[in-house]
Design a protein around this motif. Structure first.
Motif, mmCIF file in Angstrom:
data_model
loop_
_atom_site.group_PDB
_atom_site.id
_atom_site.type_symbol
_atom_site.label_atom_id
_atom_site.label_comp_id
_atom_site.label_asym_id
_atom_site.label_seq_id
_atom_site.Cartn_x
_atom_site.Cartn_y
_atom_site.Cartn_z
ATOM 1 N N LYS B 226 7.523 -4.380 -82.644
ATOM 2 C CA LYS B 226 7.883 -3.545 -83.501
ATOM 3 C C LYS B 226 5.918 -3.587 -83.953
ATOM 4 O O LYS B 226 5.386 -2.376 -83.995
ATOM 5 C CB LYS B 226 8.407 -3.850 -84.263
ATOM 6 C CG LYS B 226 9.695 -3.075 -84.985
ATOM 7 C CD LYS B 226 10.519 -3.582 -85.635
ATOM 8 C CE LYS B 226 11.985 -3.274 -86.148
ATOM 9 N NZ LYS B 226 12.768 -4.388 -86.974
ATOM 10 N N ALA B 230 2.763 -0.440 -83.590
ATOM 11 C CA ALA B 230 1.834 -0.361 -84.298
ATOM 12 C C ALA B 230 0.091 0.130 -84.401
ATOM 13 O O ALA B 230 -0.296 0.297 -83.978
ATOM 14 C CB ALA B 230 2.284 -0.733 -85.795
ATOM 15 N N ALA B 275 3.765 6.423 -86.731
ATOM 16 C CA ALA B 275 3.677 5.058 -86.719
ATOM 17 C C ALA B 275 5.350 4.475 -87.277
ATOM 18 O O ALA B 275 6.005 3.365 -86.494
ATOM 19 C CB ALA B 275 2.799 4.161 -87.806
ATOM 20 N N VAL B 279 8.441 2.516 -84.706
ATOM 21 C CA VAL B 279 8.216 1.248 -85.720
ATOM 22 C C VAL B 279 9.836 1.104 -85.863
ATOM 23 O O VAL B 279 10.830 0.569 -84.761
ATOM 24 C CB VAL B 279 7.812 0.807 -86.314
ATOM 25 C CG1 VAL B 279 8.294 0.036 -87.282
ATOM 26 C CG2 VAL B 279 6.388 0.446 -85.860
#
Lengths: 267, 297
Positions: B226, B230, B275, B279
């Motif tokens: 995660k 990003a 993003a 995620v």
């Protein structure tokens, strides 16, 4: 008494002579085992009892080749512990069941069998057999979290039995369970021992548990970890739970307690 | 859905603050102009003007939303160069630029995750790597990427590597790190009993890795992925600045060249949305995987 004689003549499975083990710690060396002489014969049920730090678990771990003695000799099935481990001579049951949450109960029991290279059909057959042996038949497809703590520990015993090791080493397997579950598992363990004729090394700090289960009780004391008494149990092999109210039982328990107290005088 | 009310409250508070800041930051220009024209501004006129300037210091939220809409849906469906009229994405749309960024992000994330994974395995299984790799990995992250990115582009360009790959390598440079840190922790997560157990079965290092360490590390793996994805997106955008061949980074840069603050903010939001989606997707896979593995509630 007749039983005691037959075990006396059987060959030694675990033999330790002048065994010493010293851990190097930040606070200096700690002698975990001092001059341990012990011989365990085939088919015996030997309990190790003593306060924490007396080396009972350490001794079991030396047998399992998880610790290495500083001096002295030890053989398991006539081999070095390492050779015995490589030959898969023993099953080890730890304090926690240590089941993998992502595997079913059957999958957990298959785990050592997969590692040891058994065929799939053989794995299934053995898993079924040992699950029946610990009264968990029909629970194979459940996941560990769906079982109670006692059932999980039974599954971990089944896992240790799944391959044909004739030695079973158990390190306080029922320590985390409540009294009632513990009683029942003790009874089941005795039955299992009768049926499988394994040699069992059992670490505990419960006096009734040690006396109820064992053919021999090794009393140990700490600093340095050593054997203070070895008690041959006069109790018959067939042991219903209420044997714990008989004078013989109480007498053995008393002697164990005396042995534990004697070990404490040194402090 | 009990959480919806607090979430909405926070969003409303942020919007209110934003609008207030819009008025405050943009009023100077409005008042100057009014003063030059010699007109008096009512409060309503002032507020309306601060929220509808061509090049505000801070665009109002609705201006950003409108720009986002115009530079995606409107541009592609009605624009001369849009997808509706030409069959290819318009080079003026955020979808086109977003896709350029996304493809480099994916490639960089894949390289970074793979590299991080391999390094973590090495660190956990090899004493020399355990002692030597981590300080370098940490050092690598202390160099500002904005300074390093042009160097990477130039060096790769001189050996003939251009286009997607240099940007992906910058993305990988940022995304391998959380994966290394997380996976080292994860592969070491099995407790002593489980490792001893493996030893009593005389399991090889490979079997212990495959059957115990790897499954145990999964929660750590997803958590680091995660962060990693990003970071890969940020790396790609930074990598796009010197390359100047499209992408959200280029929209940010050209916006700032021409004082197009609305364009900057809409590109910023496009990046943030991207993003969040990335995620979120990993979070979804994480939930499903861990639940199947019995490792999540």
């Amino acid at each position: 008494m007749k039983d005691a004689k037959t075990t006396q003549t059987a060959a030694p499975v675990i033999e330790a002579q002048g065994l010493n083990l010293t851990f190097e710690t930040a606070d200096g060396p700690v002698q975990a085992l001092k001059d341990i002489d012990l011989s365990i014969r085939k088919g015996e049920f030997v309990s190790f009892i003593g306060p924490s730090g007396c080396g009972k678990t350490t001794f079991l771990r030396v047998v399992a080749d998880l610790e290495h003695p500083t001096s002295g000799t030890i053989t398991v099935n006539g081999m070095s512990p390492e050779a015995a481990r490589r030959a898969r001579a023993y099953g080890y049951v730890f304090q926690a069941a240590g089941l993998y949450p992502w595997r079913t109960i059957e999958g957990n029991i298959r785990l050592p069998l997969e590692i040891m290279g058994y065929s799939r059909a053989e794995q299934a057959e053995r898993a079924r057999r040992v699950l029946d042996l610990v009264d968990l038949g029909g629970f194979g497809r459940k996941f560990p979290w769906q079982l109670s703590g006692g059932m999980q520990q039974r599954a971990s015993i089944a896992r240790a039995l799944a391959f044909d090791a004739d030695i079973l080493l158990m390190d306080e397997p029922f320590g985390a369970l409540d009294e009632i579950v513990r009683d029942r598992l003790n009874e089941e363990l005795l039955r299992l021992w009768h049926r499988t004729e394994k040699t069992i090394g059992f670490v505990t700090h419960s006096i009734p548990e040690a006396v109820y289960l064992s053919t021999r009780i090794v009393v140990m004391s700490p600093r340095p970890g050593r054997i203070t008494d070895v008690i041959e149990s006069p109790l018959p092999r067939e042991r219903p739970l209420d044997i714990r109210d008989t004078p013989e039982f109480i007498e053995v328990a008393h002697r164990v307690r005396e042995g534990l107290r004697a070990g404490h005088v040194d402090d | 859905m009990k959480n919806i009310l607090p979430v909405l409250t926070v969003v409303a508070a942020i919007l209110a603050l934003w609008y207030a800041a819009t008025v405050q930051l943009n009023r100077g220009w409005t008042e100057d102009r009014a003063a030059r024209a010699g007109t008096e501004l009512s409060f309503t006129e002032l507020v309306t003007d601060t929220m509808s300037q061509q090049r505000p210091r801070l665009p109002a939220p609705h201006q950003v939303v409108v720009e986002l809409w115009n530079s995606t849906v409107v541009e592609e469906f009605t624009g001369r160069r849009g997808w509706w009229n030409t069959g290819t994405l318009s080079n003026r749309s955020l979808i086109h630029h977003g896709w350029i960024t996304l493809s480099a992000t994916f490639l960089g994330f894949a390289i970074g995750t793979g590299l991080g994974f391999v390094l973590a395995i090495g660190i956990v299984h090899n004493r020399a790597m355990d002692a030597s790799v981590m300080p370098w990995a940490i050092a690598s992250q202390t160099i500002p990427i904005i300074a390093l990115a042009p160097m990477i582009i130039v060096v790769l360009n001189s050996v003939g590597i251009v286009g997607l790959v240099p940007k992906a390598i910058i993305a990988a440079y940022l995304s391998f790190f959380p994966v290394v840190v997380g996976m080292v922790k994860g592969l070491r997560a099995p407790d002593a009993i489980q490792l001893d157990q493996m030893k009593t079965w005389n399991a090889s290092g490979w079997e212990t890795f495959l059957k115990l360490r790897l499954p145990t590390s999964m929660p750590y793996f997803f958590a680091s992925m995660k962060i990693g994805i990003a970071a890969a997106l940020v790396g790609t955008i930074v990598g796009e600045l010197p390359v100047q061949q499209g992408g959200l980074g280029v929209r940010l840069l050209s916006g700032s060249y021409y004082g197009q603050t609305i364009q900057i903010w809409s590109a910023l939001f496009a990046a943030a949305i991207l993003a969040a989606v990335l995620v979120g997707v990993i979070g979804l896979i994480q939930r499903r995987t861990l639940r199947r593995m019995g490792m999540a509630p």
